[in-house]
Design a protein around this motif. Sequence first.
Motif, PDB file in Angstrom:
ATOM      1  N   LYS A 177       0.829  -1.197   0.000  1.00  0.00           N
ATOM      2  CA  LYS A 177       0.000   0.000   0.000  1.00  0.00           C
ATOM      3  C   LYS A 177       0.864   1.248   0.000  1.00  0.00           C
ATOM      4  O   LYS A 177       1.934   1.296   0.590  1.00  0.00           O
ATOM      5  N   ASN A 178       0.362   2.271  -0.689  1.00  0.00           N
ATOM      6  CA  ASN A 178       1.046   3.562  -0.696  1.00  0.00           C
ATOM      7  C   ASN A 178       0.492   4.415   0.428  1.00  0.00           C
ATOM      8  O   ASN A 178      -0.692   4.711   0.475  1.00  0.00           O
ATOM      9  N   LEU A 179       1.336   4.814   1.369  1.00  0.00           N
ATOM     10  CA  LEU A 179       0.907   5.573   2.535  1.00  0.00           C
ATOM     11  C   LEU A 179       1.279   7.038   2.402  1.00  0.00           C
ATOM     12  O   LEU A 179       2.366   7.373   1.954  1.00  0.00           O
ATOM     13  N   MET A 180       0.375   7.901   2.777  1.00  0.00           N
ATOM     14  CA  MET A 180       0.647   9.337   2.805  1.00  0.00           C
ATOM     15  C   MET A 180       0.145   9.881   4.129  1.00  0.00           C
ATOM     16  O   MET A 180      -0.993   9.648   4.518  1.00  0.00           O
ATOM     17  N   PHE A 181       1.001  10.575   4.865  1.00  0.00           N
ATOM     18  CA  PHE A 181       0.602  11.213   6.108  1.00  0.00           C
ATOM     19  C   PHE A 181       0.401  12.701   5.845  1.00  0.00           C
ATOM     20  O   PHE A 181       1.250  13.361   5.262  1.00  0.00           O
ATOM     21  N   PHE A 182      -0.752  13.222   6.273  1.00  0.00           N
ATOM     22  CA  PHE A 182      -1.066  14.622   6.040  1.00  0.00           C
ATOM     23  C   PHE A 182      -1.190  15.315   7.375  1.00  0.00           C
ATOM     24  O   PHE A 182      -1.946  14.893   8.243  1.00  0.00           O
ATOM     25  N   PHE A 183      -0.451  16.377   7.548  1.00  0.00           N
ATOM     26  CA  PHE A 183      -0.452  17.095   8.825  1.00  0.00           C
ATOM     27  C   PHE A 183      -1.372  18.310   8.751  1.00  0.00           C
ATOM     28  O   PHE A 183      -1.497  18.968   7.731  1.00  0.00           O
ATOM     29  N   ALA A 184      -2.017  18.598   9.874  1.00  0.00           N
ATOM     30  CA  ALA A 184      -3.117  19.555   9.898  1.00  0.00           C
ATOM     31  C   ALA A 184      -2.648  20.986   9.724  1.00  0.00           C
ATOM     32  O   ALA A 184      -1.608  21.388  10.208  1.00  0.00           O
ATOM     33  N   THR A 185      -3.456  21.767   9.008  1.00  0.00           N
ATOM     34  CA  THR A 185      -3.295  23.214   8.914  1.00  0.00           C
ATOM     35  C   THR A 185      -4.683  23.828   8.996  1.00  0.00           C
ATOM     36  O   THR A 185      -5.690  23.140   9.027  1.00  0.00           O
ATOM     37  N   GLU A 204      -3.897   4.747  30.293  1.00  0.00           N
ATOM     38  CA  GLU A 204      -3.434   5.245  29.000  1.00  0.00           C
ATOM     39  C   GLU A 204      -4.607   5.826  28.216  1.00  0.00           C
ATOM     40  O   GLU A 204      -5.717   5.282  28.236  1.00  0.00           O
ATOM     41  N   THR A 205      -4.376   6.945  27.523  1.00  0.00           N
ATOM     42  CA  THR A 205      -5.407   7.578  26.689  1.00  0.00           C
ATOM     43  C   THR A 205      -5.146   7.246  25.228  1.00  0.00           C
ATOM     44  O   THR A 205      -4.034   7.432  24.720  1.00  0.00           O
ATOM     45  N   PHE A 206      -6.199   6.775  24.558  1.00  0.00           N
ATOM     46  CA  PHE A 206      -6.114   6.418  23.142  1.00  0.00           C
ATOM     47  C   PHE A 206      -6.830   7.480  22.321  1.00  0.00           C
ATOM     48  O   PHE A 206      -7.994   7.809  22.587  1.00  0.00           O
ATOM     49  N   THR A 207      -6.135   8.035  21.337  1.00  0.00           N
ATOM     50  CA  THR A 207      -6.670   9.117  20.515  1.00  0.00           C
ATOM     51  C   THR A 207      -6.774   8.687  19.051  1.00  0.00           C
ATOM     52  O   THR A 207      -6.086   7.759  18.616  1.00  0.00           O
ATOM     53  N   PRO A 208      -7.593   9.392  18.253  1.00  0.00           N
ATOM     54  CA  PRO A 208      -7.906   8.916  16.907  1.00  0.00           C
ATOM     55  C   PRO A 208      -7.009   9.507  15.816  1.00  0.00           C
ATOM     56  O   PRO A 208      -6.399  10.567  15.971  1.00  0.00           O
ATOM     57  N   VAL A 209      -6.962   8.787  14.707  1.00  0.00           N
ATOM     58  CA  VAL A 209      -6.490   9.309  13.428  1.00  0.00           C
ATOM     59  C   VAL A 209      -7.565   8.961  12.408  1.00  0.00           C
ATOM     60  O   VAL A 209      -8.415   8.106  12.652  1.00  0.00           O
ATOM     61  N   VAL A 210      -7.545   9.622  11.277  1.00  0.00           N
ATOM     62  CA  VAL A 210      -8.504   9.350  10.209  1.00  0.00           C
ATOM     63  C   VAL A 210      -7.754   8.740   9.036  1.00  0.00           C
ATOM     64  O   VAL A 210      -6.709   9.243   8.620  1.00  0.00           O
ATOM     65  N   PRO A 225      -1.798  15.235  12.902  1.00  0.00           N
ATOM     66  CA  PRO A 225      -2.703  15.194  14.055  1.00  0.00           C
ATOM     67  C   PRO A 225      -4.014  15.913  13.750  1.00  0.00           C
ATOM     68  O   PRO A 225      -4.082  16.747  12.839  1.00  0.00           O
ATOM     69  N   LEU A 226      -5.040  15.595  14.503  1.00  0.00           N
ATOM     70  CA  LEU A 226      -6.351  16.218  14.312  1.00  0.00           C
ATOM     71  C   LEU A 226      -6.444  17.486  15.161  1.00  0.00           C
ATOM     72  O   LEU A 226      -6.041  17.485  16.324  1.00  0.00           O
ATOM     73  N   PRO A 227      -7.006  18.567  14.597  1.00  0.00           N
ATOM     74  CA  PRO A 227      -7.053  19.828  15.338  1.00  0.00           C
ATOM     75  C   PRO A 227      -7.988  19.821  16.525  1.00  0.00           C
ATOM     76  O   PRO A 227      -7.796  20.590  17.472  1.00  0.00           O
ATOM     77  N   ALA A 228      -9.015  18.946  16.493  1.00  0.00           N
ATOM     78  CA  ALA A 228      -9.960  18.904  17.614  1.00  0.00           C
ATOM     79  C   ALA A 228     -10.671  17.558  17.618  1.00  0.00           C
ATOM     80  O   ALA A 228     -11.041  17.048  16.560  1.00  0.00           O
ATOM     81  N   PHE A 229     -10.864  16.990  18.817  1.00  0.00           N
ATOM     82  CA  PHE A 229     -11.617  15.747  18.915  1.00  0.00           C
ATOM     83  C   PHE A 229     -12.064  15.515  20.348  1.00  0.00           C
ATOM     84  O   PHE A 229     -11.430  15.961  21.317  1.00  0.00           O
ATOM     85  N   THR A 230     -13.222  14.851  20.483  1.00  0.00           N
ATOM     86  CA  THR A 230     -13.725  14.326  21.744  1.00  0.00           C
ATOM     87  C   THR A 230     -14.109  12.877  21.480  1.00  0.00           C
ATOM     88  O   THR A 230     -13.848  12.347  20.392  1.00  0.00           O
ATOM     89  N   THR A 237     -11.290  16.786  11.035  1.00  0.00           N
ATOM     90  CA  THR A 237     -10.097  16.345  10.330  1.00  0.00           C
ATOM     91  C   THR A 237      -9.873  17.187   9.077  1.00  0.00           C
ATOM     92  O   THR A 237     -10.822  17.500   8.354  1.00  0.00           O
ATOM     93  N   PRO A 238      -8.642  17.604   8.829  1.00  0.00           N
ATOM     94  CA  PRO A 238      -8.347  18.301   7.576  1.00  0.00           C
ATOM     95  C   PRO A 238      -8.270  17.300   6.435  1.00  0.00           C
ATOM     96  O   PRO A 238      -7.779  16.185   6.590  1.00  0.00           O
ATOM     97  N   VAL A 239      -8.799  17.679   5.283  1.00  0.00           N
ATOM     98  CA  VAL A 239      -8.707  16.855   4.076  1.00  0.00           C
ATOM     99  C   VAL A 239      -7.888  17.633   3.053  1.00  0.00           C
ATOM    100  O   VAL A 239      -8.234  18.765   2.715  1.00  0.00           O
ATOM    101  N   PRO A 240      -6.801  17.069   2.556  1.00  0.00           N
ATOM    102  CA  PRO A 240      -5.915  17.817   1.659  1.00  0.00           C
ATOM    103  C   PRO A 240      -6.523  18.041   0.286  1.00  0.00           C
ATOM    104  O   PRO A 240      -7.419  17.316  -0.150  1.00  0.00           O
ATOM    105  N   ALA A 241      -6.002  19.039  -0.406  1.00  0.00           N
ATOM    106  CA  ALA A 241      -6.470  19.359  -1.756  1.00  0.00           C
ATOM    107  C   ALA A 241      -5.901  18.407  -2.801  1.00  0.00           C
ATOM    108  O   ALA A 241      -6.261  18.495  -3.971  1.00  0.00           O
ATOM    109  N   THR A 242      -5.053  17.468  -2.374  1.00  0.00           N
ATOM    110  CA  THR A 242      -4.353  16.605  -3.324  1.00  0.00           C
ATOM    111  C   THR A 242      -5.116  15.341  -3.699  1.00  0.00           C
ATOM    112  O   THR A 242      -4.660  14.574  -4.541  1.00  0.00           O
ATOM    113  N   LEU A 243      -6.285  15.091  -3.081  1.00  0.00           N
ATOM    114  CA  LEU A 243      -7.037  13.889  -3.410  1.00  0.00           C
ATOM    115  C   LEU A 243      -7.591  13.971  -4.830  1.00  0.00           C
ATOM    116  O   LEU A 243      -8.240  14.948  -5.206  1.00  0.00           O
ATOM    117  N   GLU A 244      -7.363  12.915  -5.600  1.00  0.00           N
ATOM    118  CA  GLU A 244      -7.882  12.849  -6.963  1.00  0.00           C
ATOM    119  C   GLU A 244      -9.381  12.551  -6.940  1.00  0.00           C
ATOM    120  O   GLU A 244      -9.895  11.986  -5.972  1.00  0.00           O
TER     121      GLU A 244
END
Length: 462
Positions: free
Chosen positions: A2-10, A301-307, A320-325, A331-338
């Motif tokens: 699989k091709n993995l891409m990590f996108f960091f929040a802005t 231990e606290t477990f936090t999410p990723v998307v 990382p996600l800018p806000a979560f409960t 979650t930010p979604v990048p402009a690079t998705l085809e």
Amino acid sequence: MKNLMFFFATALLTITLTFAISPPASADVPPPPVNQVLGLFDATIDFTGADIDREFCQQCHVGSQVERHHALVTPTFGCFECHTLTDGTFAEFRECTFCHQTSPHHTTAEAQARHCSACHGSLVADYDDGHYIPSYATSSFTPLTGGVEPDPTNHPGEYAGGCKACHMEDIGQGIASNATTHHGIGITECSWCHDVEAEATLSIRKCEDCHDVNSLHNIQADSDNDGVITPGTETGGYGHIGANADCYGCHVQSFLAFMSTTAAEPTIPSITSLSATVLTAGQAANLTIAGESFMNTSGGETFTPVVEITKGDNVVILYPLPAFTSKELITPVPATLEPGNYELRVKKDAVVSNKMTLTVAADVQVSAANLTEETIVITGSNFGNQPGETTLGNTLGTVQSWSDQKVVVLMPEAVEGQTVTLVTAAGAVDNTEITAAKATAAVKEKIKGRANKGSIKTKSTK
């Protein structure tokens, strides 16, 4: 691989339109029946019923289905697979049951292979994933497939020590029994659930082929709405590990207090809605996801999410996600998705939520549609090089050529001032009013006789 891409929040554009599933009325606390806040409801769907229409289906399949279906178009799956045209008129295609005349659930290759996690995430295991199933004989602590009535005289119909302690039928709320939900989901082999060679065909060990020990002990909602799940301190009736009462539901003789030294484990997240199901390619956005168990505390231990967003072998991890409960995250979604359909899930450590579909549509721009006799020349951008379709009301035009910036279509009925709609092969839609090109005498006569009077400006609308 699989091709993995990590996108960091802005900081990104926020989407505010929210779609939500309408659950049955709130169940009893404590159950039965169980509170319907995690995963899919304990219900079945009768596809022969009169109430099965598009509005009904969109309780779960939220958002626009137009772009989602148009994104399925390929060289081998074209427009006329869904749009039947007879004498220039389309047959009705907007009701789901015109194509889905039987239940589409559990008919997919993944479902028939018993790979339940493809849609349900970690709430259900895959039968062949190597998960742990106890090999020792059942004991008084082992859950039963049904349960027992501890006090049938004073509390008839109240169960403990098995699934019926919480998962019981309630007709008024549309909640079905375990037998009904399992027999009504398209399972074709009795041996998948029943040990047909054993004297007792209902065995908890067969249930554990899909409902494994690990997943059952990580199902829990945030009952007190404090934004975090802490096993042992929640209100009973909102999961499997929230309180002692939940433990009794499965383990009838388990009267041990919950131990805070329990090994740290992430509870399984569950998605109920997305703030938008269709995004525009080339535009970054913030997506709000609602659900349950997005974060929890266990064993100190606290477990936090990723998307995670996937399309085939391409995987995009948003972190990382800018806000979560425990109930909502952004979650930010990048402009690079085809353009195309993507599978979206929330992950915590090794557990994963149910699947939601996110469609990315091309930002098609129609700038002009010029009429020359019986031909319309449509110009703009992002049409794609694979032919889509153009319509004038219910009339489908004949495409003579198609490129990313120009489409030529034959439409003898067209006149100036009418609206022509362009749909790309990827499912993006735009429309514009027709204007006359350098008109020939024939075109001028046609416009004079049929078109609206006055100056008409070309415009593009979304």
